[in-house]
Design a protein around this motif. Structure first.
Motif, mmCIF file in Angstrom:
data_model
loop_
_atom_site.group_PDB
_atom_site.id
_atom_site.type_symbol
_atom_site.label_atom_id
_atom_site.label_comp_id
_atom_site.label_asym_id
_atom_site.label_seq_id
_atom_site.Cartn_x
_atom_site.Cartn_y
_atom_site.Cartn_z
ATOM 1 N N VAL A 152 49.268 -52.633 -82.771
ATOM 2 C CA VAL A 152 49.330 -53.917 -83.495
ATOM 3 C C VAL A 152 50.717 -54.303 -83.997
ATOM 4 C CG1 VAL A 152 46.906 -53.842 -84.191
ATOM 5 C CG2 VAL A 152 48.644 -52.836 -85.686
ATOM 6 N N PRO B 212 51.255 -53.146 -91.430
ATOM 7 C CA PRO B 212 51.812 -54.389 -91.979
ATOM 8 C C PRO B 212 53.187 -54.206 -92.627
ATOM 9 C CG PRO B 212 49.472 -54.269 -92.497
ATOM 10 C CD PRO B 212 49.846 -52.953 -91.878
ATOM 11 N N THR C 80 39.327 -47.437 -95.918
ATOM 12 C CA THR C 80 38.835 -48.695 -96.456
ATOM 13 C C THR C 80 40.012 -49.639 -96.627
ATOM 14 O OG1 THR C 80 37.472 -49.655 -98.194
ATOM 15 C CG2 THR C 80 39.060 -48.007 -98.883
ATOM 16 N N ALA D 76 50.147 -50.154 -99.541
ATOM 17 C CA ALA D 76 49.323 -50.150 -98.328
ATOM 18 C C ALA D 76 48.072 -51.002 -98.504
ATOM 19 C CB ALA D 76 48.945 -48.724 -97.955
ATOM 20 N N LEU D 77 47.775 -51.788 -97.450
ATOM 21 C CA LEU D 77 46.615 -52.676 -97.501
ATOM 22 C C LEU D 77 45.328 -51.937 -97.161
ATOM 23 C CD1 LEU D 77 48.108 -55.814 -95.706
ATOM 24 C CD2 LEU D 77 47.998 -55.328 -98.153
ATOM 25 N N SER D 78 45.451 -50.760 -96.576
ATOM 26 C CA SER D 78 44.278 -49.946 -96.311
ATOM 27 C C SER D 78 44.559 -48.562 -96.861
ATOM 28 C CB SER D 78 43.980 -49.894 -94.812
ATOM 29 O OG SER D 78 45.090 -49.415 -94.117
ATOM 30 N N SER D 79 43.507 -47.828 -97.130
ATOM 31 C CA SER D 79 43.718 -46.480 -97.655
ATOM 32 C C SER D 79 42.668 -45.530 -97.099
ATOM 33 C CB SER D 79 43.685 -46.488 -99.180
ATOM 34 O OG SER D 79 42.423 -46.922 -99.635
ATOM 35 N N VAL D 80 43.044 -44.271 -97.053
ATOM 36 C CA VAL D 80 42.173 -43.249 -96.489
ATOM 37 C C VAL D 80 41.226 -42.739 -97.562
ATOM 38 C CG1 VAL D 80 42.123 -40.938 -95.485
ATOM 39 C CG2 VAL D 80 43.855 -42.574 -94.749
ATOM 40 N N VAL D 81 39.950 -42.651 -97.187
ATOM 41 C CA VAL D 81 38.940 -42.120 -98.102
ATOM 42 C C VAL D 81 38.757 -40.631 -97.868
ATOM 43 C CG1 VAL D 81 36.483 -42.225 -98.703
ATOM 44 C CG2 VAL D 81 37.748 -44.339 -98.252
ATOM 45 N N ALA D 82 38.688 -40.255 -96.578
ATOM 46 C CA ALA D 82 38.462 -38.838 -96.262
ATOM 47 C C ALA D 82 38.999 -38.514 -94.882
ATOM 48 C CB ALA D 82 36.966 -38.533 -96.309
ATOM 49 N N VAL D 83 39.489 -37.294 -94.722
ATOM 50 C CA VAL D 83 39.946 -36.792 -93.427
ATOM 51 C C VAL D 83 39.209 -35.495 -93.153
ATOM 52 C CG1 VAL D 83 41.898 -35.907 -92.103
ATOM 53 C CG2 VAL D 83 42.265 -37.753 -93.738
ATOM 54 N N THR D 84 38.603 -35.400 -91.973
ATOM 55 C CA THR D 84 37.916 -34.155 -91.612
ATOM 56 C C THR D 84 38.490 -33.663 -90.299
ATOM 57 O OG1 THR D 84 35.948 -35.387 -92.279
ATOM 58 C CG2 THR D 84 35.624 -33.123 -91.559
ATOM 59 N N LEU E 237 50.638 -38.628 -92.016
ATOM 60 C CA LEU E 237 50.897 -37.691 -90.929
ATOM 61 C C LEU E 237 52.151 -36.882 -91.271
ATOM 62 C CD1 LEU E 237 50.054 -36.864 -88.038
ATOM 63 C CD2 LEU E 237 51.573 -38.663 -87.186
ATOM 64 N N THR F 243 42.068 -50.081 -87.053
ATOM 65 C CA THR F 243 41.881 -50.248 -85.611
ATOM 66 C C THR F 243 41.014 -49.143 -85.011
ATOM 67 O OG1 THR F 243 43.910 -49.011 -85.181
ATOM 68 C CG2 THR F 243 44.111 -51.402 -85.281
ATOM 69 N N MET G 73 47.961 -47.687 -82.668
ATOM 70 C CA MET G 73 47.229 -48.868 -83.124
ATOM 71 C C MET G 73 47.430 -50.079 -82.217
ATOM 72 S SD MET G 73 47.786 -48.747 -87.237
ATOM 73 C CE MET G 73 46.671 -50.118 -87.576
ATOM 74 N N VAL H 273 49.116 -32.633 -88.092
ATOM 75 C CA VAL H 273 48.192 -32.551 -89.234
ATOM 76 C C VAL H 273 48.524 -33.643 -90.253
ATOM 77 C CG1 VAL H 273 47.675 -30.086 -89.114
ATOM 78 C CG2 VAL H 273 49.691 -30.870 -90.368
ATOM 79 N N PHE H 274 47.542 -33.917 -91.098
ATOM 80 C CA PHE H 274 47.737 -34.864 -92.186
ATOM 81 C C PHE H 274 48.011 -34.105 -93.472
ATOM 82 C CE2 PHE H 274 46.786 -38.640 -89.964
ATOM 83 C CZ PHE H 274 45.796 -38.340 -89.036
ATOM 84 N N VAL I 56 38.005 -41.578 -92.477
ATOM 85 C CA VAL I 56 37.283 -42.721 -93.034
ATOM 86 C C VAL I 56 38.267 -43.478 -93.910
ATOM 87 C CG1 VAL I 56 35.375 -43.483 -94.499
ATOM 88 C CG2 VAL I 56 35.097 -41.465 -93.022
ATOM 89 N N THR J 81 38.696 -36.797 -87.845
ATOM 90 C CA THR J 81 37.890 -37.978 -88.131
ATOM 91 C C THR J 81 38.341 -38.499 -89.478
ATOM 92 O OG1 THR J 81 36.040 -36.970 -86.961
ATOM 93 C CG2 THR J 81 35.542 -38.840 -88.395
#
Lengths: 260, 320
Positions: free
Chosen positions: A127, A95, B141, A221-229, A26, B113, A125, A18-19, B139, B137
């Motif tokens: 990467v 990164p 950015t 962090a260079l990316s971020s989470v908007v929503a988790v469902t 995580l 990714t 990923m 789970v997140f 989302v 799921t």
């Protein structure tokens, strides 16, 4: 030659992954293990050391429990381990993780070969090996099914990428990412498990690597989470026992769902 | 209109379907700008125009075929630097991820990714992922730099939207490491004649229960014009090639219909197929975990059931 193998501790896939609600990371407090694809990397690193001499160093970055991934590598036969652990690492993206790993490899020093799996079994990923290669200015032989160090100072490999199979060559030092087709990983036997208890595991923090806390972790962090469902679990459908008519019923099901 | 870079994945110039999907996706975000590197441009030009590329940056120098990955990173970085796109879309292939990873590390640009959707919301690029064996799921950015997004095959349906692209030849400088990994041999894997697992709308898979005989699985797949998958047990036993393996250490697929024949449904297999829209399972063991996922399950012998299903489907199709 020093061979560094990158290992990751991941939550068990059969458990409840789970997140966190607060920061979308995580949950790594649950029971975990050495990521299965990394076992193949440990195996290949050990084979290199057995064939040509060398020391296998298992390296990980992660919270306290991540030592278990290093320990498993030692039980398989790695000679020593390095665990980078620091509260500021929490929430690091790929990164930042790759920056930490690159710095640790540099600190280990005189590394001739870095072996990795092709992906972690949690984030998946694929990467980090490429990012570490870019940061260290090293060649990466990715998706490798088999490789050879027969020529001194060089590595050749056969890699399976999507539409083709390639044979590639590079000079050492290099990074090779091996797939699960590269050879069955050995099972730690009782002798190795006992011997592993005496093998050293160095614990390093970010300061040891000259990395500023603000340059990693959630804040950087260079990316971020908007929503988790969370998806609702699949409900069990209709099960029929075959008495000679199951085929007909299945075809009716397919027709009803417009597959036929 | 913002521009979206799309790295074209091709075999001797013929764009793979994923590249056409990415052009389609890019049209929803801005103007698709294709980046074509390597030989065979004459095989690509028409398709790239048909799927809406407004500009094509092309470079056919030998390095792209002679050295792995880094020349493409150099070219993509140079074009991105000149164009300043709103996003860079790369197919989520093994090579694509290496390119994406290096580009991200080089420029400190954020990377997402295996996106299954990319859209613009609240003035920023958002990508959707299906993670942890499809249980969540997410989302996300990108907060820094030009977002680099690797996109899964079949994320969208490729749809044509003909354009007349401007063609720009480029020859960016290669970095010192561009020639570090020499490709000494290359064998393009022959097409099986069946849909690729990543593109197939229907997949019929065989497992331990086939005992090595995949003929009923293949016959059903052909009747449904489907791809053929295999469980890890079947691949490890040498019954089917690894390229067709579905599971955590093989391919992750999400077709409209997945038919599992003689597959028990171990966790690592389920991880590879459990987001399929409809799942059918045939297994002699009524306790097999695969039945927990199945929308329709048959407890029975696949050698009885599957050929009978195939025959009925063929009869229906020939009856018109």
């Amino acid at each position: 030659m020093k061979i560094v193998v990158l290992v990751k501790h991941v939550p068990e896939a059969s458990g409840n992954r789970v997140f966190s609600e607060s920061d979308h990371t995580l949950d790594r407090t649950v029971s975990g293990l050495l990521s299965e694809l990394d076992e193949y990397a440990v195996e290949q690193a050990l084979r290199v050391a057995e064939a040509g001499g060398g020391e296998v160093v298992a390296l990980t970055v992660g919270p306290g429990a991540a030592t278990e991934a290093v320990t498993k590598a030692l039980q398989m036969g790695a000679h020593r381990g390095v665990h980078v652990v620091d509260d500021a690492v929490h929430g690091s993206d790929a990164p930042a993780t790759s920056r930490i790993l690159a710095a640790a490899i540099a600190r280990i020093g005189e590394v001739g070969l870095v072996v990795t799996g092709i992906a972690s079994t949690d984030a998946g990923m694929s990467v980090v090996p490429a990012m570490v290669a870019e940061r260290l200015g090293l060649p990466l032989l990715g998706s490798t099914v088999e490789f050879s160090l027969a020529d001194a100072g060089a590595i050749t490999a056969r890699r399976d990428i999507d539409a083709a199979t390639e044979t590639v060559a590079a000079q050492l030092p290099a990074i090779v990412a091996v797939t699960d087709r590269s050879g069955e990983p050995r099972y730690p036997n009782f002798k190795n498990i006992t011997a592993a208890k005496k093998k050293p595991i160095d614990t390093w923090n970010l300061a040891d690597l000259g990395i500023a806390a603000e340059s990693v972790g959630l804040v950087a962090a260079l990316s971020s989470v908007v929503a988790v469902t969370q998806r609702p679990p699949r409900t069990k459908g209709e099960i029929v026992i075959d008495n000679g008519d199951a085929a007909e019923q299945l075809v009716q099901f397919l027709v009803g769902n417009r597959f036929v | 209109m913002p521009e979206v870079l799309v790295l074209i994945d091709h075999v001797d110039g013929v764009p793979r379907r994923s590249s056409l999907e990415l052009l389609t996706l890019a049209r929803g975000l801005g103007e698709p700008v294709a980046v074509f590197l390597g030989n065979g441009y004459s095989n690509a030009r028409e398709a790239l125009a048909e799927y809406g590329a407004t500009t094509i940056y092309r470079d056919d120098r030998a390095e792209y075929e002679q050295y792995a990955v880094v020349p493409k990173v150099d070219a993509l970085a140079a074009v991105a630097g000149a164009v300043q796109p709103v996003a860079v879309l790369i197919p989520a292939t093994a090579e694509g991820k290496e390119i994406a990873g290096r580009l991200s590390a080089r420029n400190e640009w954020g990377l997402i990714t295996d996106a299954i959707d990319v859209r613009i919301a609240e003035g920023r690029v958002e990508a959707t992922q299906s993670v942890l064996a499809g249980n969540f799921t997410v989302v996300s950015t990108v907060a820094a730099g030009v977002p680099i997004i690797t996109v899964k095959a079949s994320a969208v349906e490729a749809t044509p939207a003909p354009a007349e692209p401007a063609e720009v030849s480029v020859d960016p400088e290669f970095s010192p490491h561009a020639t570090a990994v020499r490709i000494t041999d290359r064998a393009v894997r022959g097409a099986t004649g069946r849909p690729d697992l990543s593109e197939a709308k229907i997949i019929v898979s065989g497992g331990r229960g086939t005992g090595g005989d995949f003929s009923p699985v293949e016959a059903l797949a052909d009747a449904l014009e489907a791809g053929v998958g295999a469980s890890r047990a079947a691949v490890d036993a040498g019954w089917y090639p690894h390229s067709q393996q579905v599971g955590q250490t093989g391919k992750t697929v999400s077709p409209m219909l997945y038919i599992a024949c003689g597959i028990s449904g171990a966790i690592q297999h389920r991880a590879g197929m459990q987001t399929s829209k409809t799942i059918v399972a045939i297994n002699t063991d009524k306790e097999a975990p695969i039945f927990d996922l199945a929308d329709f399950g048959v407890v029975g012998n696949l050698f009885d059931v599957v050929p009978a299903v195939t025959e009925r489907i063929r009869a229906r199709k020939s009856a018109g």
